[in-house]
Design a protein around this motif. Structure first.
Motif, PDB file in Angstrom:
ATOM      1  N   UNK A 170      50.929  96.615  44.103  1.00 43.55           N
ATOM      2  CA  UNK A 170      50.878  97.704  45.027  1.00 43.55           C
ATOM      3  C   UNK A 170      51.888  98.585  44.818  1.00 43.55           C
ATOM      4  N   UNK A 171      52.968  98.644  44.540  1.00 46.56           N
ATOM      5  CA  UNK A 171      54.180  99.225  44.140  1.00 46.56           C
ATOM      6  C   UNK A 171      53.798 100.152  42.930  1.00 46.56           C
ATOM      7  N   UNK A 172      53.320  99.309  41.935  1.00 46.96           N
ATOM      8  CA  UNK A 172      52.879 100.085  40.788  1.00 46.96           C
ATOM      9  C   UNK A 172      51.860 100.957  40.946  1.00 46.96           C
ATOM     10  N   UNK A 173      50.939 100.794  41.684  1.00 44.14           N
ATOM     11  CA  UNK A 173      49.878 101.750  41.994  1.00 44.14           C
ATOM     12  C   UNK A 173      50.105 102.956  42.709  1.00 44.14           C
ATOM     13  N   UNK A 174      51.063 102.445  43.825  1.00 41.18           N
ATOM     14  CA  UNK A 174      51.578 103.520  44.723  1.00 41.18           C
ATOM     15  C   UNK A 174      52.252 104.742  44.044  1.00 41.18           C
ATOM     16  N   UNK A 175      52.852 104.232  42.910  1.00 44.55           N
ATOM     17  CA  UNK A 175      53.892 105.205  42.465  1.00 44.55           C
ATOM     18  C   UNK A 175      53.227 105.352  40.966  1.00 44.55           C
ATOM     19  N   UNK A 176      51.956 104.854  40.598  1.00 43.28           N
ATOM     20  CA  UNK A 176      51.610 105.185  39.103  1.00 43.28           C
ATOM     21  C   UNK A 176      52.506 104.956  38.152  1.00 43.28           C
ATOM     22  N   UNK A 177      52.881 103.864  38.167  1.00 43.99           N
ATOM     23  CA  UNK A 177      53.732 103.235  36.885  1.00 43.99           C
ATOM     24  C   UNK A 177      53.464 101.727  36.491  1.00 43.99           C
ATOM     25  N   UNK A 178      53.991 101.541  35.177  1.00 42.86           N
ATOM     26  CA  UNK A 178      53.721 100.297  34.765  1.00 42.86           C
ATOM     27  C   UNK A 178      54.902  99.381  34.873  1.00 42.86           C
ATOM     28  N   UNK A 179      54.628  98.210  35.605  1.00 47.14           N
ATOM     29  CA  UNK A 179      55.797  97.217  35.941  1.00 47.14           C
ATOM     30  C   UNK A 179      55.664  96.361  34.889  1.00 47.14           C
ATOM     31  N   UNK A 180      56.483  95.837  33.956  1.00 45.11           N
ATOM     32  CA  UNK A 180      56.394  95.149  32.854  1.00 45.11           C
ATOM     33  C   UNK A 180      57.467  94.047  32.925  1.00 45.11           C
ATOM     34  N   UNK A 181      57.062  92.916  33.191  1.00 40.70           N
ATOM     35  CA  UNK A 181      58.231  91.719  33.425  1.00 40.70           C
ATOM     36  C   UNK A 181      58.357  91.073  31.959  1.00 40.70           C
ATOM     37  N   UNK A 182      59.718  90.605  32.019  1.00 37.86           N
ATOM     38  CA  UNK A 182      60.006  89.584  30.709  1.00 37.86           C
ATOM     39  C   UNK A 182      59.913  88.281  31.425  1.00 37.86           C
ATOM     40  N   UNK A 183      59.228  87.348  30.844  1.00 37.45           N
ATOM     41  CA  UNK A 183      59.347  85.826  31.427  1.00 37.45           C
ATOM     42  C   UNK A 183      59.441  84.900  30.181  1.00 37.45           C
TER      43      UNK A 183
END
Length: 331
Positions: A170-183
């Motif tokens: 939701x945060x990514x779509x609200x601010x139109x960004x990509x959230x990329x996780x390291x795992x």
């Protein structure tokens, strides 16, 4: 796990339904990308791998490409804001300072570009800090290094993981960004071929991602690193069939070798389900993926088994067994 404030209630999307007519009216023919065609411009993605595969180095390099607009390895970048938030929960400020000074010898970022990569280090309210920073600034990319440090609760429980990744989505779509996780990957995964199922924790992790990349070192050549796209919702199959082979320069930056390796070759030979009766005795040379590649290549060129045996320094019977058991698997 550190106690954090949970800002999920502050993130929301419209509950209004959208008609098929509206969707068709958009005439959308392509997916917007941050790195073309690899990384979507919005949503969730993950980079997984073992602790020594260079994941953080690669994500810092990606960040430099986004703020500079330069190509990332083999791919063109399409940043709109040229700004990155890098959340570092494992490396502290001193360690990151040392690493980025070294990497910037290759990046050669200008001062203004450097000012557009913002580092956020681990604190007691990390989820709140991520939410506040993303809400207050316009980022193309938010890197979270690492996922395990922002999941509150048991990472193996699907309900816990899905609910918290829903907040990030939701945060990514609200601010139109990509959230990329390291795992991280499971300890046993290096004995298997690259897969989206190699990630530690619940299957919900990979299920919520639009893209999953696995990074791993070559078992026989530690200087060779394989970038494997193990999940890509909108990518053609050929992107997922073979790794993109990388090497690291003296400044901890990756370089694409312009070579690719079929995913099947990245599992150790002994794990490719060869019948036990065909296993090569230890007194003989170890059969590597390079042996198999060369043998299959010679066979396709019409070279006889006796000639192949001389070229790769193996017995004719071994050549026969490899051709019989691998030709279909690596066709």
């Amino acid at each position: 796990m550190t106690n954090v404030q949970n800002p999920k209630s502050t993130v929301s999307q419209s509950d209004s339904p959208v008609s098929l007519f509206e969707l068709l009216s958009q005439e959308k023919t392509t997916i917007d990308t941050l790195v073309e065609p690899l990384l979507p411009s919005c949503g969730l993605a993950a980079l997984i791998g073992s602790s020594d595969s260079g994941k953080s180095c690669l994500l810092r390099q990606l960040s430099a490409s986004v703020v500079s607009g330069k190509d990332f390895l083999a791919w063109k970048t399409n940043p709109k804001r040229r700004k990155v938030l890098y959340v570092s929960t494992e490396d502290d400020r001193e360690a990151v300072s040392f690493l980025v000074q070294k990497q910037n010898k290759t990046w050669q970022l200008e001062n203004e570009q450097c000012k557009n990569i913002h580092f956020l280090f681990h604190n007691e309210n990390i989820l709140y800090q991520i939410h506040k920073n993303v809400s207050n600034d316009n980022y193309d990319l938010v890197v979270i290094d690492s996922l395990a440090d922002v999941i509150c609760g048991d990472i193996n429980r699907a309900d816990i993981v899905r609910e918290q990744l829903r907040f990030f989505n939701l945060l990514a779509h609200q601010h139109n960004c990509l959230i990329l996780f390291l795992h991280h990957t499971k300890k046993s995964s290096d004995k298997e071929q690259p897969s989206k199922h190699n990630a530690i924790g619940s299957q919900s992790i990979e299920a919520k991602m639009r893209l999953v990349i696995e990074l791993r070192r070559n078992a026989n050549n530690p200087d060779l690193i394989h970038l494997c796209i193990v999940k890509g919702n909108y990518l053609p199959t050929n992107y997922k069939q073979a790794s993109y082979d990388l090497k690291m320069d003296e400044n901890l930056c990756f370089v694409y070798t312009e070579q690719r390796t079929p995913i099947e070759f990245l599992a150790p030979i002994e794990n490719l389900q060869i019948p036990r009766r065909l296993a090569v005795p230890q007194a003989r040379p170890v059969i590597t993926d390079e042996h198999v590649r060369r043998i299959l290549s010679f066979a396709k060129e019409g070279v006889s088994k006796h000639e192949i045996a001389q070229k790769v320094n193996l017995s004719v019977s071994t050549i026969y067994k490899i051709l019989k058991n691998y030709s279909d698997k690596f066709a």
